[in-house]
Scaffold this motif. Sequence first.
Motif, PDB file in Angstrom:
ATOM      1  N   PRO A  60       0.811  -1.225   0.000  1.00  0.00           N
ATOM      2  CA  PRO A  60       0.000   0.000   0.000  1.00  0.00           C
ATOM      3  C   PRO A  60       0.842   1.272   0.000  1.00  0.00           C
ATOM      4  O   PRO A  60       0.527   2.239  -0.700  1.00  0.00           O
ATOM      5  N   ALA A  61       1.935   1.275   0.771  1.00  0.00           N
ATOM      6  CA  ALA A  61       2.811   2.454   0.778  1.00  0.00           C
ATOM      7  C   ALA A  61       3.462   2.652  -0.590  1.00  0.00           C
ATOM      8  O   ALA A  61       3.574   3.775  -1.093  1.00  0.00           O
ATOM      9  N   GLY A  62       3.891   1.541  -1.193  1.00  0.00           N
ATOM     10  CA  GLY A  62       4.479   1.637  -2.521  1.00  0.00           C
ATOM     11  C   GLY A  62       3.488   2.105  -3.557  1.00  0.00           C
ATOM     12  O   GLY A  62       3.820   2.916  -4.438  1.00  0.00           O
ATOM     13  N   GLN A  63       2.244   1.615  -3.466  1.00  0.00           N
ATOM     14  CA  GLN A  63       1.196   2.041  -4.403  1.00  0.00           C
ATOM     15  C   GLN A  63       0.936   3.534  -4.276  1.00  0.00           C
ATOM     16  O   GLN A  63       0.747   4.232  -5.276  1.00  0.00           O
ATOM     17  N   TYR A  64       0.928   4.024  -3.033  1.00  0.00           N
ATOM     18  CA  TYR A  64       0.683   5.449  -2.829  1.00  0.00           C
ATOM     19  C   TYR A  64       1.798   6.291  -3.463  1.00  0.00           C
ATOM     20  O   TYR A  64       1.540   7.260  -4.176  1.00  0.00           O
ATOM     21  N   LEU A  65       3.053   5.901  -3.209  1.00  0.00           N
ATOM     22  CA  LEU A  65       4.165   6.673  -3.767  1.00  0.00           C
ATOM     23  C   LEU A  65       4.239   6.522  -5.289  1.00  0.00           C
ATOM     24  O   LEU A  65       4.650   7.452  -5.986  1.00  0.00           O
ATOM     25  N   LEU A  66       3.843   5.357  -5.803  1.00  0.00           N
ATOM     26  CA  LEU A  66       3.808   5.184  -7.255  1.00  0.00           C
ATOM     27  C   LEU A  66       2.790   6.137  -7.871  1.00  0.00           C
ATOM     28  O   LEU A  66       3.048   6.748  -8.920  1.00  0.00           O
ATOM     29  N   GLY A  67       1.616   6.271  -7.257  1.00  0.00           N
ATOM     30  CA  GLY A  67       0.627   7.226  -7.740  1.00  0.00           C
ATOM     31  C   GLY A  67       1.166   8.640  -7.714  1.00  0.00           C
ATOM     32  O   GLY A  67       0.937   9.430  -8.642  1.00  0.00           O
ATOM     33  N   LEU A  68       1.897   8.973  -6.651  1.00  0.00           N
ATOM     34  CA  LEU A  68       2.519  10.291  -6.557  1.00  0.00           C
ATOM     35  C   LEU A  68       3.521  10.492  -7.692  1.00  0.00           C
ATOM     36  O   LEU A  68       3.576  11.564  -8.319  1.00  0.00           O
ATOM     37  N   ALA A  69       4.306   9.460  -7.969  1.00  0.00           N
ATOM     38  CA  ALA A  69       5.291   9.538  -9.056  1.00  0.00           C
ATOM     39  C   ALA A  69       4.614   9.779 -10.396  1.00  0.00           C
ATOM     40  O   ALA A  69       5.076  10.606 -11.201  1.00  0.00           O
ATOM     41  N   ASN A  70       3.517   9.083 -10.640  1.00  0.00           N
ATOM     42  CA  ASN A  70       2.831   9.226 -11.925  1.00  0.00           C
ATOM     43  C   ASN A  70       2.153  10.581 -12.069  1.00  0.00           C
ATOM     44  O   ASN A  70       1.880  11.020 -13.190  1.00  0.00           O
ATOM     45  N   ARG A  71       1.889  11.257 -10.960  1.00  0.00           N
ATOM     46  CA  ARG A  71       1.313  12.601 -11.035  1.00  0.00           C
ATOM     47  C   ARG A  71       2.384  13.674 -11.155  1.00  0.00           C
ATOM     48  O   ARG A  71       2.223  14.641 -11.906  1.00  0.00           O
ATOM     49  N   ILE A  72       3.465  13.521 -10.412  1.00  0.00           N
ATOM     50  CA  ILE A  72       4.453  14.598 -10.302  1.00  0.00           C
ATOM     51  C   ILE A  72       5.514  14.553 -11.393  1.00  0.00           C
ATOM     52  O   ILE A  72       5.885  15.590 -11.955  1.00  0.00           O
ATOM     53  N   LEU A  73       6.006  13.362 -11.719  1.00  0.00           N
ATOM     54  CA  LEU A  73       7.119  13.280 -12.669  1.00  0.00           C
ATOM     55  C   LEU A  73       6.793  13.866 -14.037  1.00  0.00           C
ATOM     56  O   LEU A  73       7.650  14.539 -14.635  1.00  0.00           O
ATOM     57  N   PRO A  74       5.572  13.635 -14.595  1.00  0.00           N
ATOM     58  CA  PRO A  74       5.280  14.282 -15.884  1.00  0.00           C
ATOM     59  C   PRO A  74       5.377  15.807 -15.824  1.00  0.00           C
ATOM     60  O   PRO A  74       5.754  16.444 -16.809  1.00  0.00           O
ATOM     61  N   GLN A  75       5.083  16.397 -14.661  1.00  0.00           N
ATOM     62  CA  GLN A  75       5.191  17.849 -14.532  1.00  0.00           C
ATOM     63  C   GLN A  75       6.652  18.289 -14.557  1.00  0.00           C
ATOM     64  O   GLN A  75       7.001  19.284 -15.193  1.00  0.00           O
ATOM     65  N   PHE A  76       7.517  17.551 -13.856  1.00  0.00           N
ATOM     66  CA  PHE A  76       8.944  17.839 -13.916  1.00  0.00           C
ATOM     67  C   PHE A  76       9.453  17.739 -15.357  1.00  0.00           C
ATOM     68  O   PHE A  76      10.178  18.616 -15.843  1.00  0.00           O
ATOM     69  N   GLU A  77       9.090  16.650 -16.022  1.00  0.00           N
ATOM     70  CA  GLU A  77       9.603  16.395 -17.370  1.00  0.00           C
ATOM     71  C   GLU A  77       9.105  17.441 -18.354  1.00  0.00           C
ATOM     72  O   GLU A  77       9.839  17.889 -19.238  1.00  0.00           O
ATOM     73  N   HIS A  78       7.833  17.840 -18.203  1.00  0.00           N
ATOM     74  CA  HIS A  78       7.297  18.877 -19.088  1.00  0.00           C
ATOM     75  C   HIS A  78       8.000  20.208 -18.835  1.00  0.00           C
ATOM     76  O   HIS A  78       8.344  20.930 -19.785  1.00  0.00           O
ATOM     77  N   ALA A  79       8.227  20.545 -17.568  1.00  0.00           N
ATOM     78  CA  ALA A  79       8.907  21.798 -17.245  1.00  0.00           C
ATOM     79  C   ALA A  79      10.323  21.806 -17.812  1.00  0.00           C
ATOM     80  O   ALA A  79      10.779  22.821 -18.363  1.00  0.00           O
ATOM     81  N   GLU A  80      11.032  20.697 -17.697  1.00  0.00           N
ATOM     82  CA  GLU A  80      12.393  20.610 -18.235  1.00  0.00           C
ATOM     83  C   GLU A  80      12.399  20.767 -19.746  1.00  0.00           C
ATOM     84  O   GLU A  80      13.272  21.436 -20.311  1.00  0.00           O
ATOM     85  N   MET A  81      11.404  20.160 -20.405  1.00  0.00           N
ATOM     86  CA  MET A  81      11.321  20.282 -21.854  1.00  0.00           C
ATOM     87  C   MET A  81      11.085  21.728 -22.264  1.00  0.00           C
ATOM     88  O   MET A  81      11.722  22.256 -23.189  1.00  0.00           O
ATOM     89  N   LEU A  82      10.162  22.410 -21.551  1.00  0.00           N
ATOM     90  CA  LEU A  82       9.859  23.800 -21.892  1.00  0.00           C
ATOM     91  C   LEU A  82      11.073  24.698 -21.678  1.00  0.00           C
ATOM     92  O   LEU A  82      11.375  25.558 -22.516  1.00  0.00           O
ATOM     93  N   VAL A  83      11.768  24.501 -20.563  1.00  0.00           N
ATOM     94  CA  VAL A  83      12.947  25.321 -20.286  1.00  0.00           C
ATOM     95  C   VAL A  83      14.022  25.080 -21.343  1.00  0.00           C
ATOM     96  O   VAL A  83      14.692  26.012 -21.805  1.00  0.00           O
ATOM     97  N   SER A  84      14.189  23.815 -21.746  1.00  0.00           N
ATOM     98  CA  SER A  84      15.178  23.506 -22.786  1.00  0.00           C
ATOM     99  C   SER A  84      14.808  24.181 -24.105  1.00  0.00           C
ATOM    100  O   SER A  84      15.672  24.710 -24.816  1.00  0.00           O
ATOM    101  N   GLN A  85      13.517  24.163 -24.429  1.00  0.00           N
ATOM    102  CA  GLN A  85      13.064  24.809 -25.651  1.00  0.00           C
ATOM    103  C   GLN A  85      13.294  26.318 -25.594  1.00  0.00           C
ATOM    104  O   GLN A  85      13.687  26.942 -26.577  1.00  0.00           O
ATOM    105  N   MET A  86      13.032  26.895 -24.425  1.00  0.00           N
ATOM    106  CA  MET A  86      13.276  28.335 -24.274  1.00  0.00           C
ATOM    107  C   MET A  86      14.748  28.656 -24.460  1.00  0.00           C
ATOM    108  O   MET A  86      15.113  29.660 -25.074  1.00  0.00           O
ATOM    109  N   ALA A  87      15.617  27.790 -23.926  1.00  0.00           N
ATOM    110  CA  ALA A  87      17.055  28.013 -24.059  1.00  0.00           C
ATOM    111  C   ALA A  87      17.503  27.959 -25.514  1.00  0.00           C
ATOM    112  O   ALA A  87      18.482  28.608 -25.904  1.00  0.00           O
ATOM    113  N   LEU A  88      16.769  27.187 -26.318  1.00  0.00           N
ATOM    114  CA  LEU A  88      17.090  27.076 -27.741  1.00  0.00           C
ATOM    115  C   LEU A  88      16.366  28.114 -28.578  1.00  0.00           C
ATOM    116  O   LEU A  88      16.436  28.097 -29.811  1.00  0.00           O
ATOM    117  N   GLY A  89      15.626  29.000 -27.919  1.00  0.00           N
ATOM    118  CA  GLY A  89      14.893  30.034 -28.649  1.00  0.00           C
ATOM    119  C   GLY A  89      13.566  29.561 -29.192  1.00  0.00           C
ATOM    120  O   GLY A  89      12.959  30.240 -30.029  1.00  0.00           O
TER     121      GLY A  89
END
Length: 296
Positions: A60-89
């Motif tokens: 149950p603890a692992g399931q909870y943290l896995l759900g957290l990972a699936n919610r939060i990590l896409p936001q990190f990855e999207h933010a990194e992609m946007l910042v990289s794109q901004m750096a490239l103009g």
Amino acid sequence: MIDRHHLETLRAVERYGSLTAAAEQLHLTQSALSHAMRKLEQRIGAPLWERDGRQLRFTPAGQYLLGLANRILPQFEHAEMLVSQMALGQRGSLRVGMECHPCYQWLLKVVGPYLEQWPDVDVDVKQEFQFGGMGALFSHDIDLLVTPDPLQKPGVHFESVFDYEQVLVVGPEHPLAGEAVVAPEQLRGETLITYPVAVERLDIFTRFFLPAGVTPARHKVIETTDIMLQMVSAGRGVAALPAWLVAEYGRTIELRALRLGEAGIDKQIFLGFRERDAGIDYLDAFVQLAREIRWN
């Protein structure tokens, strides 16, 4: 403390099924990965998974943290992609989620001109969010939601961009083919073909059949518009679809469109986005272009 690499490990284990495969994907040794996760388990005082033969099963603890990972990590990855794109103009990317089966054909009319006008913006259409788009917006998996049935919630704004009528579609040899308007009672013996959508989300039921206390004889589900309309044309059933879509397919398939009741069923396509994203130039431009595009 739970770090990002802990969440990435949980997601990798869930995706690839073992610590060895997860470590390989994360470019770590298995011993380093196992050591990091044991320290986390000691810190939180609960195991995250247990062995079931050769498989790892999340607690149950692992399931909870896995759900957290699936919610939060896409936001990190999207933010990194946007910042990289901004750096490239570059301006960024626009991820569009679909909560409507036939809306994909409409969306194609918008995407082509949009890409011409905004060459520095990538467009990604995510159809896997059909009928779960609000969660995808809040979790930052998508930036725009295409839906005919907006669900008003704080933090999300919807814009109506396209009006249309829902019509009944029958084949050329159907007994009702010569009619202009159809009543619910006339469809008691019919096979109704729909997309795989819950009945409570189908306008043909909620706004046509149920108020009249009528149900069709059979209800068949088909996922693709092409097969659905081929079935209708061949006399294997009837369907309720947007008039613009019927007109488009009617160029190559023989079909007849009838108004659903004297008043008809009017619908709209909405674009939903997070309120705090209002003012982003390339997002606002997509909404404006969607208002201007009309189906010929």
